[in-house]
Enzyme design. Sequence first.
Site, PDB file in Angstrom:
ATOM      1  N   TYR A  48       0.844  -1.195   0.000  1.00 40.25           N
ATOM      2  CA  TYR A  48       0.000   0.000   0.000  1.00 40.25           C
ATOM      3  C   TYR A  48       0.882   1.249   0.000  1.00 40.25           C
ATOM      4  O   TYR A  48       0.614   2.211  -0.716  1.00 40.25           O
ATOM      5  CB  TYR A  48      -0.916   0.015   1.228  1.00 40.25           C
ATOM      6  N   ASN A  69     -13.178  -0.663  -5.482  1.00 43.01           N
ATOM      7  CA  ASN A  69     -12.949  -1.249  -6.798  1.00 43.01           C
ATOM      8  C   ASN A  69     -14.100  -2.195  -7.175  1.00 43.01           C
ATOM      9  O   ASN A  69     -14.292  -3.215  -6.536  1.00 43.01           O
ATOM     10  CB  ASN A  69     -11.613  -2.006  -6.767  1.00 43.01           C
ATOM     11  N   CYS A  77      -6.612  -5.342  -7.538  1.00 41.70           N
ATOM     12  CA  CYS A  77      -6.288  -4.833  -6.206  1.00 41.70           C
ATOM     13  C   CYS A  77      -5.680  -5.910  -5.309  1.00 41.70           C
ATOM     14  O   CYS A  77      -5.034  -5.584  -4.310  1.00 41.70           O
ATOM     15  CB  CYS A  77      -7.492  -4.180  -5.550  1.00 41.70           C
ATOM     16  N   HIS A  78      -5.832  -7.189  -5.673  1.00 42.75           N
ATOM     17  CA  HIS A  78      -5.212  -8.242  -4.872  1.00 42.75           C
ATOM     18  C   HIS A  78      -3.686  -8.184  -4.929  1.00 42.75           C
ATOM     19  O   HIS A  78      -3.025  -8.769  -4.087  1.00 42.75           O
ATOM     20  CB  HIS A  78      -5.711  -9.629  -5.320  1.00 42.75           C
ATOM     21  N   GLU A 107      -1.250 -16.573  -9.504  1.00 43.81           N
ATOM     22  CA  GLU A 107      -0.408 -15.759 -10.375  1.00 43.81           C
ATOM     23  C   GLU A 107       1.088 -15.990 -10.124  1.00 43.81           C
ATOM     24  O   GLU A 107       1.918 -15.400 -10.789  1.00 43.81           O
ATOM     25  CB  GLU A 107      -0.731 -14.269 -10.155  1.00 43.81           C
TER      26      GLU A 107
END
Length: 109
Positions: A48, A69, A77-78, A107
């Site tokens: 962040y 979002n 946003c993850h 990912e």
Amino acid sequence: MQALAWLTAYFARDPLPDLPPLAPAGTPFQQRVWRALADIPPGQTLTYGELAARLGTAPRAVGGALRANPIPIMIPCHRIVAAQGLGGYAGASEEGRRRKAWLLAREGA
């Protein structure tokens, strides 16, 4: 159709096509944060604080934009994590944290 093709490629782990045109409703600040998220490649994360520094704002403000979002997979946003761990997701619920961990693991982050 473009959104379906993108989501199909994402979950199949195929190379991702360009994102379809997105026009989520949000404040100008939220839009700015969401555009910055699109630049984070799959498998990479920022804190962040790192994202806030890039945008010249505060981490808490970034968190507020992430909470708003409306398209959390396409606007990733993850990929924003806390300095000391995973951080929140989807209102910081336990289910949200599990979902965030699953997306990041999927990912390769």
